[in-house]
Scaffold this motif. Structure first.
Motif, PDB file in Angstrom:
ATOM      1  N   ARG A   1       0.826  -1.209   0.000  1.00 11.47           N
ATOM      2  CA  ARG A   1       0.000   0.000   0.000  1.00 11.47           C
ATOM      3  C   ARG A   1       0.865   1.266   0.000  1.00 11.47           C
ATOM      4  NH1 ARG A   1      -4.203  -2.591   4.417  1.00 11.47           N
ATOM      5  NH2 ARG A   1      -5.769  -3.347   2.910  1.00 11.47           N
ATOM      6  N   ARG A   2       1.932   1.245   0.779  1.00 10.89           N
ATOM      7  CA  ARG A   2       2.825   2.427   0.786  1.00 10.89           C
ATOM      8  C   ARG A   2       3.459   2.634  -0.585  1.00 10.89           C
ATOM      9  NH1 ARG A   2       4.393   0.107   5.753  1.00 10.89           N
ATOM     10  NH2 ARG A   2       6.286  -0.697   4.770  1.00 10.89           N
ATOM     11  N   GLU A   3       3.903   1.542  -1.202  1.00 14.87           N
ATOM     12  CA  GLU A   3       4.531   1.661  -2.518  1.00 14.87           C
ATOM     13  C   GLU A   3       3.529   2.119  -3.563  1.00 14.87           C
ATOM     14  OE1 GLU A   3       7.808  -1.897  -1.723  1.00 14.87           O
ATOM     15  OE2 GLU A   3       5.826  -2.322  -2.542  1.00 14.87           O
ATOM     16  N   LEU A   4       2.296   1.662  -3.469  1.00 11.43           N
ATOM     17  CA  LEU A   4       1.268   2.093  -4.416  1.00 11.43           C
ATOM     18  C   LEU A   4       0.999   3.589  -4.272  1.00 11.43           C
ATOM     19  CD1 LEU A   4      -0.832   1.522  -6.560  1.00 11.43           C
ATOM     20  CD2 LEU A   4      -2.408   0.771  -4.755  1.00 11.43           C
ATOM     21  N   GLN A   5       0.899   4.080  -3.037  1.00 12.15           N
ATOM     22  CA  GLN A   5       0.703   5.516  -2.823  1.00 12.15           C
ATOM     23  C   GLN A   5       1.880   6.317  -3.370  1.00 12.15           C
ATOM     24  OE1 GLN A   5       0.063   5.840   1.396  1.00 12.15           O
ATOM     25  NE2 GLN A   5      -2.089   5.188   1.271  1.00 12.15           N
ATOM     26  N   ALA A   6       3.087   5.812  -3.119  1.00 10.31           N
ATOM     27  CA  ALA A   6       4.274   6.516  -3.626  1.00 10.31           C
ATOM     28  C   ALA A   6       4.291   6.520  -5.146  1.00 10.31           C
ATOM     29  CB  ALA A   6       5.539   5.867  -3.076  1.00 10.31           C
ATOM     30  N   ALA A   7       3.869   5.425  -5.759  1.00 11.30           N
ATOM     31  CA  ALA A   7       3.825   5.357  -7.223  1.00 11.30           C
ATOM     32  C   ALA A   7       2.823   6.356  -7.781  1.00 11.30           C
ATOM     33  CB  ALA A   7       3.476   3.931  -7.663  1.00 11.30           C
ATOM     34  N   GLN A   8       1.663   6.472  -7.158  1.00 12.76           N
ATOM     35  CA  GLN A   8       0.660   7.422  -7.615  1.00 12.76           C
ATOM     36  C   GLN A   8       1.182   8.863  -7.482  1.00 12.76           C
ATOM     37  OE1 GLN A   8      -2.416   6.048  -4.988  1.00 12.76           O
ATOM     38  NE2 GLN A   8      -3.378   4.776  -6.557  1.00 12.76           N
ATOM     39  N   ALA A   9       1.883   9.126  -6.369  1.00 16.22           N
ATOM     40  CA  ALA A   9       2.436  10.468  -6.173  1.00 16.22           C
ATOM     41  C   ALA A   9       3.508  10.773  -7.227  1.00 16.22           C
ATOM     42  CB  ALA A   9       3.014  10.581  -4.762  1.00 16.22           C
ATOM     43  N   ALA A  10       4.344   9.769  -7.521  1.00 11.74           N
ATOM     44  CA  ALA A  10       5.388   9.981  -8.525  1.00 11.74           C
ATOM     45  C   ALA A  10       4.788  10.235  -9.899  1.00 11.74           C
ATOM     46  CB  ALA A  10       6.323   8.759  -8.558  1.00 11.74           C
ATOM     47  N   LEU A  11       3.705   9.524 -10.214  1.00 12.29           N
ATOM     48  CA  LEU A  11       3.054   9.728 -11.504  1.00 12.29           C
ATOM     49  C   LEU A  11       2.494  11.141 -11.603  1.00 12.29           C
ATOM     50  CD1 LEU A  11       2.145   8.451 -14.182  1.00 12.29           C
ATOM     51  CD2 LEU A  11       0.030   7.779 -13.032  1.00 12.29           C
ATOM     52  N   GLU A  12       1.899  11.629 -10.510  1.00 10.02           N
ATOM     53  CA  GLU A  12       1.365  12.991 -10.515  1.00 10.02           C
ATOM     54  C   GLU A  12       2.469  14.024 -10.719  1.00 10.02           C
ATOM     55  OE1 GLU A  12      -0.637  13.258  -6.826  1.00 10.02           O
ATOM     56  OE2 GLU A  12      -2.301  11.919  -7.413  1.00 10.02           O
ATOM     57  N   ARG A  13       3.691  13.727 -10.269  1.00 10.28           N
ATOM     58  CA  ARG A  13       4.820  14.653 -10.450  1.00 10.28           C
ATOM     59  C   ARG A  13       5.573  14.403 -11.757  1.00 10.28           C
ATOM     60  NH1 ARG A  13       5.430  13.333  -4.889  1.00 10.28           N
ATOM     61  NH2 ARG A  13       7.156  11.919  -5.371  1.00 10.28           N
ATOM     62  N   LYS A  14       4.988  13.559 -12.625  1.00 10.17           N
ATOM     63  CA  LYS A  14       5.560  13.267 -13.940  1.00 10.17           C
ATOM     64  C   LYS A  14       6.868  12.479 -13.845  1.00 10.17           C
ATOM     65  CE  LYS A  14       2.218  15.705 -15.729  1.00 10.17           C
ATOM     66  NZ  LYS A  14       1.069  15.021 -16.352  1.00 10.17           N
ATOM     67  N   ARG A  15       7.081  11.791 -12.743  1.00 11.86           N
ATOM     68  CA  ARG A  15       8.289  10.968 -12.600  1.00 11.86           C
ATOM     69  C   ARG A  15       7.908   9.531 -12.960  1.00 11.86           C
ATOM     70  NH1 ARG A  15      10.032  12.302  -6.616  1.00 11.86           N
ATOM     71  NH2 ARG A  15      11.374  10.475  -7.024  1.00 11.86           N
ATOM     72  N   ASP A  16       7.761   9.317 -14.281  1.00 13.64           N
ATOM     73  CA  ASP A  16       7.223   8.049 -14.759  1.00 13.64           C
ATOM     74  C   ASP A  16       8.103   6.866 -14.391  1.00 13.64           C
ATOM     75  OD1 ASP A  16       5.231   9.548 -15.773  1.00 13.64           O
ATOM     76  OD2 ASP A  16       5.644   9.126 -17.884  1.00 13.64           O
ATOM     77  N   ALA A  17       9.408   6.992 -14.472  1.00 14.65           N
ATOM     78  CA  ALA A  17      10.293   5.860 -14.179  1.00 14.65           C
ATOM     79  C   ALA A  17      10.153   5.431 -12.726  1.00 14.65           C
ATOM     80  CB  ALA A  17      11.746   6.239 -14.486  1.00 14.65           C
ATOM     81  N   ASP A  18      10.136   6.423 -11.819  1.00  9.79           N
ATOM     82  CA  ASP A  18       9.968   6.080 -10.396  1.00  9.79           C
ATOM     83  C   ASP A  18       8.593   5.475 -10.158  1.00  9.79           C
ATOM     84  OD1 ASP A  18      12.466   7.067  -9.898  1.00  9.79           O
ATOM     85  OD2 ASP A  18      11.771   9.014  -9.140  1.00  9.79           O
ATOM     86  N   ALA A  19       7.569   6.014 -10.805  1.00  8.45           N
ATOM     87  CA  ALA A  19       6.210   5.492 -10.627  1.00  8.45           C
ATOM     88  C   ALA A  19       6.130   4.045 -11.098  1.00  8.45           C
ATOM     89  CB  ALA A  19       5.213   6.363 -11.391  1.00  8.45           C
ATOM     90  N   ARG A  20       6.779   3.767 -12.233  1.00  4.37           N
ATOM     91  CA  ARG A  20       6.732   2.404 -12.764  1.00  4.37           C
ATOM     92  C   ARG A  20       7.439   1.424 -11.815  1.00  4.37           C
ATOM     93  NH1 ARG A  20       8.120   3.663 -17.261  1.00  4.37           N
ATOM     94  NH2 ARG A  20       6.140   3.420 -18.399  1.00  4.37           N
ATOM     95  N   THR A  21       8.620   1.786 -11.350  1.00  2.00           N
ATOM     96  CA  THR A  21       9.359   0.907 -10.434  1.00  2.00           C
ATOM     97  C   THR A  21       8.577   0.666  -9.155  1.00  2.00           C
ATOM     98  OG1 THR A  21      11.483   1.692 -11.314  1.00  2.00           O
ATOM     99  CG2 THR A  21      11.495   0.652  -9.129  1.00  2.00           C
ATOM    100  N   LEU A  22       7.985   1.713  -8.588  1.00  2.00           N
ATOM    101  CA  LEU A  22       7.211   1.571  -7.352  1.00  2.00           C
ATOM    102  C   LEU A  22       5.943   0.742  -7.573  1.00  2.00           C
ATOM    103  CD1 LEU A  22       7.609   5.207  -6.021  1.00  2.00           C
ATOM    104  CD2 LEU A  22       8.386   3.132  -4.844  1.00  2.00           C
TER     105      LEU A  22
END
Length: 421
Positions: A63-84
């Protein structure tokens, strides 16, 4: 337990993304929306499998990683979002298989105790089977590639958890091709995917053992009921013979004195009471055996001057039809097994309707329904010559046909078992 089509679709998108991550760093990838959806599906599946209770740490991490991935996607950090997102999906799948392992372990323990108890009761040899030791097996030594080879070579787990194995092979392949900056994340993902594949395969093997034990327990219960019925019948025969012998002795003693005659008459009455009790016990065990075999209860019964009257309500048939519903078929089958097991008199099946509709149609419908019930009784083992069927139409109401409740009571089929032998 198996993933839904949507989960598989999203997971395959995620697998493709793992492969894409191994391409040249300058390649442009689409936003990781598929990976995020796969992670959401995995977290939801873990929660539905009670991972909050049995694997809370892994589920919390997902759940923490999913939230972090969603936050990264909102900040346009696609690579981090994908890894998370990939990491969240792996942790969620790990939580799911760990939770499934715990619940399966409990089911195995309970079923094994039930089967062992029944076998001991029946004086049967105990059997061995796979169990919690399979679920508790430690992770094998070696590299991730070696662990996957060992899993594929294990004959007990052959062909199980194919989807999880595919994910593990993809993750290990991606680890081998990952660049230096992506090595740590790829290694962690591959480690979890291999563990998920190993545990999922063991859980599937254990669930097969659960299904086998459930079938064995059901068979043993039927056998225990059958033996109880046999013992009851033997005891009834013994008591009947004993009562006969004592009755003969009472007749011989009757000529001696009136006082002895009275005393012996009392003894005969006691023995006859015991014999009646034994017959009642025999009938009760036969009823239980019939209901267990058919998987349904006998129809409601009452006793009147005609004998035992079993009543099948109108809801046992579709409106205006003579075909029994599955539930009614099972109930009549249980009655047939019960009546076939006991000596008894003639059986008469009588169909009745309410007063609505034409008299001729009601008469024909009542006859068809009675014939259908008779056929089901015969199929369950009752001698064909013992059973007759007839229809009374609306001629014998038991309630007022002017109300819906009264008409419902009048729509019935009665199975009348004569008291005479």
């Amino acid at each position: 337990m198996r993933p839904s089509f949507a989960q598989i679709r999203h997971a395959l998108h995620a697998l493709l993304a793992i492969g894409a991550l191994t391409l040249a760093g300058c390649a442009t990838l689409p936003p990781p929306t598929a990976e995020l959806e796969a992670a959401r599906q995995a977290v939801a599946g873990a929660a539905a499998a009670d991972a909050d209770q049995y694997a809370p740490q892994a589920l919390d991490a997902a759940r923490r990683e999913l939230q972090a991935a969603q936050a990264a996607l909102e900040r346009k950090r696609d690579a981090d979002a994908r890894t998370l997102a990939l990491s969240a999906a792996a942790d969620a799948d790990l939580a799911r298989v760990r939770s499934r392992s715990q619940t399966t372990r409990s089911a195995l323990a309970q079923l094994r105790a039930d089967v062992d108890g029944l076998r001991a009761q029946l004086q049967m040899e105990q059997t061995a089977g796979i169990g919690a030791n399979l679920l508790d097996a430690p992770a094998p030594a070696g590299t991730l590639e070696q662990r996957l080879l060992a899993l594929d070579a294990d004959p007990l787990l052959a062909g199980l958890a194919r989807f999880e194995r595919l994910q593990a092979h993809q993750a290990v392949t991606a680890l081998a091709a990952a660049g230096r900056s992506a090595q740590a994340a790829a290694a962690a993902l591959a480690q979890r995917r291999v563990e998920v594949a190993e545990q999922a395969a063991r859980v599937e093997a254990a669930r097969r053992e659960v299904e086998r034990l459930e079938r064995e327990r059901s068979d043993l219960r039927v056998e225990a009921s059958r033996r109880d019925a046999e013992r009851a019948r033997a005891e009834a025969d013994r008591l009947r013979l004993q009562a006969q012998l004592q009755a003969e002795e009472a007749q011989r003693q009757q000529a001696r004195t009136e006082q002895a005659e009275a005393a012996l008459d009392g003894a005969v009455a006691v023995q006859q009471g015991k014999a009646e009790a034994a017959r009642a016990r025999e009938a009760e065990l036969a009823r239980k055996e019939a209901e267990l075999t058919a998987g349904a209860s006998l129809p409601p019964v009452r006793r009147d001057a005609r004998g035992d009257v079993y009543t099948l309500a109108g809801s046992a048939f579709a409106s205006g039809q003579a075909e029994l519903t599955p539930e009614a078929t099972a109930s009549i089958r249980a009655l047939g097994i019960y009546l076939a097991a006991l000596a008894g008199g003639a059986i008469q099946v009588v169909g009745h309707t309410d007063s609505q509709g034409a008299a001729a149609a009601n008469q024909a419908l009542s006859e068809r329904r009675a014939q259908q019930v008779r056929a089901t009784l015969v199929a369950a083992g009752v001698a064909r010559s013992r059973v007759s069927a007839s229809g009374a139409g609306a001629a014998r109401p038991v309630a007022d046909n002017n109300s819906a409740a009264g008409r419902a009571k009048n729509r019935r089929v009665e199975v009348i078992v004569s008291s005479s032998n």
